[in-house]
Scaffold this motif. Structure first.
Motif, PDB file in Angstrom:
ATOM      1  N   PRO A   1       0.799  -1.229   0.000  1.00 20.52           N
ATOM      2  CA  PRO A   1       0.000   0.000   0.000  1.00 20.52           C
ATOM      3  C   PRO A   1       0.834   1.283   0.000  1.00 20.52           C
ATOM      4  N   LYS A   2       1.371   1.567  -1.172  1.00 22.81           N
ATOM      5  CA  LYS A   2       2.096   2.814  -1.427  1.00 22.81           C
ATOM      6  C   LYS A   2       1.914   3.117  -2.906  1.00 22.81           C
TER       7      LYS A   2
ATOM      8  N   TYR B   1      -8.158 -21.205  -5.431  1.00 19.30           N
ATOM      9  CA  TYR B   1      -8.108 -19.744  -5.550  1.00 19.30           C
ATOM     10  C   TYR B   1      -7.791 -19.367  -6.994  1.00 19.30           C
ATOM     11  N   GLU B   2      -8.547 -18.388  -7.496  1.00 12.84           N
ATOM     12  CA  GLU B   2      -8.366 -17.896  -8.861  1.00 12.84           C
ATOM     13  C   GLU B   2      -8.204 -16.379  -8.817  1.00 12.84           C
ATOM     14  N   PRO B   3      -7.649 -15.786  -9.868  1.00 23.10           N
ATOM     15  CA  PRO B   3      -7.472 -14.326  -9.880  1.00 23.10           C
ATOM     16  C   PRO B   3      -8.792 -13.590  -9.648  1.00 23.10           C
ATOM     17  N   HIS B   4      -8.723 -12.551  -8.840  1.00 23.56           N
ATOM     18  CA  HIS B   4      -9.882 -11.706  -8.564  1.00 23.56           C
ATOM     19  C   HIS B   4      -9.623 -10.285  -9.039  1.00 23.56           C
ATOM     20  N   MET B   5      -8.577  -9.664  -8.489  1.00 29.70           N
ATOM     21  CA  MET B   5      -8.258  -8.299  -8.886  1.00 29.70           C
ATOM     22  C   MET B   5      -6.753  -8.108  -8.888  1.00 29.70           C
ATOM     23  N   ASP B   6      -6.269  -7.548  -9.962  1.00 31.50           N
ATOM     24  CA  ASP B   6      -4.852  -7.218 -10.084  1.00 31.50           C
ATOM     25  C   ASP B   6      -4.805  -5.735 -10.378  1.00 31.50           C
ATOM     26  N   GLY B   7      -4.203  -4.988  -9.460  1.00 28.61           N
ATOM     27  CA  GLY B   7      -4.199  -3.545  -9.629  1.00 28.61           C
ATOM     28  C   GLY B   7      -2.991  -2.897  -8.996  1.00 28.61           C
ATOM     29  N   CYS B   8      -3.126  -1.607  -8.780  1.00 29.72           N
ATOM     30  CA  CYS B   8      -2.021  -0.786  -8.311  1.00 29.72           C
ATOM     31  C   CYS B   8      -2.581   0.307  -7.396  1.00 29.72           C
ATOM     32  N   PHE B   9      -1.896   0.538  -6.289  1.00 33.43           N
ATOM     33  CA  PHE B   9      -2.237   1.684  -5.443  1.00 33.43           C
ATOM     34  C   PHE B   9      -1.722   2.943  -6.125  1.00 33.43           C
ATOM     35  N   LEU B  10      -2.542   3.964  -6.148  1.00 35.08           N
ATOM     36  CA  LEU B  10      -2.151   5.248  -6.734  1.00 35.08           C
ATOM     37  C   LEU B  10      -1.794   6.267  -5.658  1.00 35.08           C
ATOM     38  N   ALA B  11      -2.544   6.247  -4.548  1.00 36.84           N
ATOM     39  CA  ALA B  11      -2.296   7.171  -3.434  1.00 36.84           C
ATOM     40  C   ALA B  11      -2.697   6.471  -2.145  1.00 36.84           C
ATOM     41  N   VAL B  12      -1.928   6.704  -1.107  1.00 35.77           N
ATOM     42  CA  VAL B  12      -2.228   6.172   0.214  1.00 35.77           C
ATOM     43  C   VAL B  12      -1.905   7.288   1.203  1.00 35.77           C
ATOM     44  N   ASP B  13      -2.948   7.968   1.656  1.00 38.93           N
ATOM     45  CA  ASP B  13      -2.811   9.084   2.584  1.00 38.93           C
ATOM     46  C   ASP B  13      -3.218   8.591   3.967  1.00 38.93           C
TER      47      ASP B  13
ATOM     48  N   GLY C   1      -4.527   7.130   7.064  1.00 35.37           N
ATOM     49  CA  GLY C   1      -5.735   7.299   7.842  1.00 35.37           C
ATOM     50  C   GLY C   1      -6.872   8.010   7.139  1.00 35.37           C
ATOM     51  N   GLU C   2      -6.660   8.468   5.909  1.00 33.38           N
ATOM     52  CA  GLU C   2      -7.667   9.301   5.257  1.00 33.38           C
ATOM     53  C   GLU C   2      -8.139   8.816   3.894  1.00 33.38           C
ATOM     54  N   ARG C   3      -7.204   8.346   3.051  1.00 30.29           N
ATOM     55  CA  ARG C   3      -7.594   8.071   1.676  1.00 30.29           C
ATOM     56  C   ARG C   3      -6.714   6.994   1.065  1.00 30.29           C
ATOM     57  N   ILE C   4      -7.379   6.121   0.306  1.00 28.42           N
ATOM     58  CA  ILE C   4      -6.691   5.111  -0.502  1.00 28.42           C
ATOM     59  C   ILE C   4      -7.267   5.208  -1.906  1.00 28.42           C
ATOM     60  N   VAL C   5      -6.375   5.304  -2.883  1.00 30.18           N
ATOM     61  CA  VAL C   5      -6.805   5.330  -4.277  1.00 30.18           C
ATOM     62  C   VAL C   5      -6.123   4.147  -4.965  1.00 30.18           C
ATOM     63  N   PHE C   6      -6.928   3.330  -5.635  1.00 31.69           N
ATOM     64  CA  PHE C   6      -6.370   2.186  -6.355  1.00 31.69           C
ATOM     65  C   PHE C   6      -7.083   2.030  -7.686  1.00 31.69           C
TER      66      PHE C   6
ATOM     67  N   THR D   1     -11.178   2.993 -11.342  1.00 30.94           N
ATOM     68  CA  THR D   1     -10.311   3.547 -10.313  1.00 30.94           C
ATOM     69  C   THR D   1     -11.210   3.884  -9.133  1.00 30.94           C
ATOM     70  N   ALA D   2     -10.782   3.515  -7.935  1.00 29.82           N
ATOM     71  CA  ALA D   2     -11.588   3.751  -6.737  1.00 29.82           C
ATOM     72  C   ALA D   2     -10.858   4.668  -5.774  1.00 29.82           C
ATOM     73  N   VAL D   3     -11.619   5.586  -5.188  1.00 27.22           N
ATOM     74  CA  VAL D   3     -11.117   6.477  -4.161  1.00 27.22           C
ATOM     75  C   VAL D   3     -11.906   6.165  -2.891  1.00 27.22           C
ATOM     76  N   ILE D   4     -11.209   5.661  -1.884  1.00 25.17           N
ATOM     77  CA  ILE D   4     -11.821   5.346  -0.598  1.00 25.17           C
ATOM     78  C   ILE D   4     -11.415   6.436   0.373  1.00 25.17           C
ATOM     79  N   THR D   5     -12.390   7.110   0.963  1.00 26.30           N
ATOM     80  CA  THR D   5     -12.063   8.147   1.941  1.00 26.30           C
ATOM     81  C   THR D   5     -12.694   7.802   3.283  1.00 26.30           C
ATOM     82  N   LEU D   6     -11.948   8.114   4.320  1.00 27.97           N
ATOM     83  CA  LEU D   6     -12.394   7.908   5.693  1.00 27.97           C
ATOM     84  C   LEU D   6     -12.357   9.249   6.405  1.00 27.97           C
ATOM     85  N   SER D   7     -13.387   9.535   7.163  1.00 29.02           N
ATOM     86  CA  SER D   7     -13.401  10.760   7.954  1.00 29.02           C
ATOM     87  C   SER D   7     -14.110  10.486   9.271  1.00 29.02           C
ATOM     88  N   ASP D   8     -13.800  11.312  10.248  1.00 27.82           N
ATOM     89  CA  ASP D   8     -14.425  11.164  11.553  1.00 27.82           C
ATOM     90  C   ASP D   8     -15.914  11.473  11.459  1.00 27.82           C
TER      91      ASP D   8
END
Length: 164
Positions: free
Chosen positions: A51-52, A68-80, A82-87, A104-111
């Motif tokens: 995750p970088k 087990y078979e392939p599910h998802m092959d990807g790349c992390f684009l941003a890892v901020d 505690g706040e954001r993961i982009v893959f 492309t997915a942007v996952i954001t976490l906030s309080d």
């Protein structure tokens, strides 16, 4: 924050009754990620996880106890932290182009007063890909795994943590 284009994007949000640090850990620790990433009863195995930016994101799936078979092959684009993961699955490890471009997915976490606000923003290259993802069950599938994530982290949170 990337603006949402309703023609090409899908979104889903939920409040998870657990501290943001617990949700972040469930996203960044591959042994925890495996426990919730794929809708049960299918099983997930992390095959590569770095995750970088430019790091590998590769999961395998086992349905009905099979191999087990392939599910998802990807790349992390941003890892901020505690706040954001982009893959994306449009690139693979080391920024190499993937054989099939899809999203492309942007996952954001906030309080949030009740824990953590979890938001997923999934972008597609065109309207047809978005429609296909929606028809394949985006809201049910992503909703299920977010519910599994919530159940996993809420079960780990001590009662006093839920109010902090």
């Amino acid at each position: 924050m990337t603006s949402i284009d309703p023609a090409t994007d899908l979104t889903i949000s939920r409040v998870i009754r657990a501290p943001r640090a617990a949700v972040w850990s469930a996203w960044t620790d591959p042994s925890k990620f495996e426990k919730w990433w794929i809708p049960a009863p299918a099983l997930c195995r992390v095959d590569a996880w770095d995750p970088k930016p430019g790091g590998a994101f590769r999961t395998l799936i086992s349905e009905s106890g099979g191999a087990y078979e392939p599910h998802m092959d990807g790349c992390f684009l941003a890892v901020d932290d505690g706040e954001r993961i982009v893959f994306t699955n449009s690139l693979v490890e080391g920024w190499r182009p993937a054989p099939q471009l899809f999203m492309t997915a942007v996952i954001t976490l906030s309080d949030h007063p009740d824990g953590t606000k979890y938001h997923a923003h999934v972008m597609h290259r065109n309207e047809e890909d978005r429609k296909m993802h929606e028809e394949y069950g985006f809201h049910d599938g992503w909703g299920t795994v977010i519910a599994q994530l919530a159940e996993f982290v809420e079960g780990q949170a001590r009662p006093c943590d839920r109010n902090s």
